[in-house]
Design a protein around this motif. Structure first.
Motif, short mmCIF file in Angstrom:
data_model
loop_
_atom_site.label_atom_id
_atom_site.label_comp_id
_atom_site.label_asym_id
_atom_site.label_seq_id
_atom_site.Cartn_x
_atom_site.Cartn_y
_atom_site.Cartn_z
N PRO A 180 44.22 40.06 26.96
CA PRO A 180 42.84 40.13 27.47
C PRO A 180 42.17 38.76 27.43
O PRO A 180 42.44 37.93 26.57
CB PRO A 180 42.14 41.08 26.49
N ILE A 181 41.27 38.55 28.38
CA ILE A 181 40.49 37.31 28.45
C ILE A 181 39.03 37.67 28.25
O ILE A 181 38.52 38.57 28.91
CB ILE A 181 40.68 36.61 29.81
N ARG A 182 38.39 36.97 27.34
CA ARG A 182 36.97 37.14 27.08
C ARG A 182 36.37 35.75 26.93
O ARG A 182 36.64 35.06 25.96
CB ARG A 182 36.74 37.96 25.81
N VAL A 183 35.60 35.35 27.93
CA VAL A 183 34.96 34.04 27.92
C VAL A 183 33.48 34.20 28.28
O VAL A 183 33.09 35.17 28.92
CB VAL A 183 35.65 33.04 28.87
N GLN A 184 32.69 33.22 27.86
CA GLN A 184 31.27 33.20 28.16
C GLN A 184 31.03 32.24 29.32
O GLN A 184 31.28 31.04 29.19
CB GLN A 184 30.47 32.75 26.93
N LEU A 185 30.58 32.76 30.47
CA LEU A 185 30.18 31.91 31.58
C LEU A 185 28.78 31.39 31.26
O LEU A 185 27.85 32.17 31.11
CB LEU A 185 30.20 32.70 32.88
N LEU A 186 28.67 30.09 31.09
CA LEU A 186 27.46 29.50 30.51
C LEU A 186 26.35 29.21 31.49
O LEU A 186 25.18 29.22 31.12
CB LEU A 186 27.83 28.20 29.79
N ASP A 187 26.70 28.93 32.72
CA ASP A 187 25.69 28.53 33.69
C ASP A 187 26.16 28.91 35.09
O ASP A 187 27.26 29.40 35.28
CB ASP A 187 25.40 27.02 33.59
N GLY A 188 25.29 28.70 36.04
CA GLY A 188 25.62 29.06 37.41
C GLY A 188 25.29 30.51 37.70
O GLY A 188 24.74 31.24 36.87
N ALA A 189 25.63 30.96 38.87
CA ALA A 189 25.27 32.30 39.36
C ALA A 189 25.92 33.43 38.58
O ALA A 189 25.46 34.56 38.64
CB ALA A 189 25.62 32.42 40.83
N LEU A 190 26.98 33.15 37.84
CA LEU A 190 27.69 34.22 37.13
C LEU A 190 27.52 34.17 35.63
O LEU A 190 28.37 34.65 34.89
CB LEU A 190 29.18 34.17 37.47
N ALA A 191 26.46 33.62 35.12
CA ALA A 191 26.28 33.51 33.68
C ALA A 191 26.37 34.89 33.02
O ALA A 191 25.77 35.85 33.48
CB ALA A 191 24.95 32.85 33.36
N GLY A 192 27.17 34.97 31.95
CA GLY A 192 27.34 36.21 31.21
C GLY A 192 28.70 36.23 30.53
O GLY A 192 29.45 35.25 30.57
N GLN A 193 29.02 37.34 29.92
CA GLN A 193 30.28 37.53 29.21
C GLN A 193 31.30 38.13 30.18
O GLN A 193 31.11 39.24 30.68
CB GLN A 193 30.05 38.46 28.01
N LEU A 194 32.36 37.38 30.48
CA LEU A 194 33.38 37.81 31.43
C LEU A 194 34.56 38.40 30.67
O LEU A 194 35.08 37.78 29.75
CB LEU A 194 33.85 36.62 32.27
N HIS A 195 34.97 39.60 31.08
CA HIS A 195 36.13 40.27 30.49
C HIS A 195 37.14 40.55 31.59
O HIS A 195 36.79 41.16 32.61
CB HIS A 195 35.73 41.61 29.85
N LEU A 196 38.37 40.12 31.38
CA LEU A 196 39.49 40.42 32.26
C LEU A 196 40.56 41.08 31.40
O LEU A 196 41.06 40.45 30.45
CB LEU A 196 40.04 39.15 32.90
N GLU A 197 40.87 42.33 31.72
CA GLU A 197 41.83 43.05 30.89
C GLU A 197 42.40 44.23 31.66
O GLU A 197 41.67 44.96 32.33
CB GLU A 197 41.13 43.55 29.63
N GLY A 198 43.72 44.41 31.56
CA GLY A 198 44.37 45.56 32.16
C GLY A 198 44.18 45.69 33.66
O GLY A 198 44.12 46.79 34.18
N GLY A 199 44.06 44.57 34.36
CA GLY A 199 43.87 44.61 35.80
C GLY A 199 42.45 44.87 36.24
O GLY A 199 42.21 45.20 37.40
N PHE A 200 41.48 44.72 35.31
CA PHE A 200 40.07 44.94 35.64
C PHE A 200 39.23 43.76 35.18
O PHE A 200 39.58 43.06 34.24
CB PHE A 200 39.55 46.23 34.99
N CYS A 201 38.08 43.60 35.83
CA CYS A 201 37.13 42.54 35.54
C CYS A 201 35.75 43.16 35.41
O CYS A 201 35.36 44.02 36.21
CB CYS A 201 37.12 41.53 36.69
N VAL A 202 34.98 42.70 34.41
CA VAL A 202 33.59 43.10 34.26
C VAL A 202 32.79 41.91 33.74
O VAL A 202 33.30 41.11 32.95
CB VAL A 202 33.44 44.35 33.35
#
Length: 127
Positions: free
Chosen positions: A93-115
């Motif tokens: 699983p990938i869990r990173v914090q998008l810090l700036d720009g239009a997509l700022a937030g906590q990004l989760h990529l896991e099991g073929g899904f993104c939120v």
């Protein structure tokens, strides 16, 4: 600080919808990339994320250009930086914090899904 980008990709011969989005996360001298059906937004449900072949770093800069090999056109629509590390295991699983720009937030990529979830404070509480 590593960078991210979201590209709007049109005209790809293997895309029956005619338009999808490529999410890129800088990973050393290339980008890890995922195909998404819609632009991620905080508060929306998880969506399918198909990992793609590595992408060149040049796509992290704002640009609009033909994709090599006659695979359509890509236009950068969101750019910024992220905090966190990408695991070396492609299945992890990938869990990173998008810090700036239009997509700022906590990004989760896991099991073929993104939120994309809202930002959190360093203590894990909602702002």
């Amino acid at each position: 600080m590593p960078r991210y980008a979201l590209l709007e990709h049109t005209g790809a011969p293997d895309d029956p919808s005619g338009c999808h989005f490529d999410l890129l996360l800088e990973n050393g001298d290339y980008c890890r990339a995922w195909r998404l059906g819609r632009q991620p937004a905080v508060g929306e449900s998880a969506q399918a994320a198909v990992e793609l072949a590595p992408h060149r770093l040049v796509w992290l800069s704002p640009r609009s250009a033909a994709v090599s090999g006659g695979r359509g056109w890509a236009r950068g629509i969101a750019h910024g930086h992220y905090a966190g590390a990408l695991p070396s295991d492609a299945q992890a699983p990938i869990r990173v914090q998008l810090l700036d720009g239009a997509l700022a937030g906590q990004l989760h990529l896991e099991g073929g899904f993104c939120v994309l979830e809202g930002c959190t404070t360093p203590h894990g509480n909602a702002p």
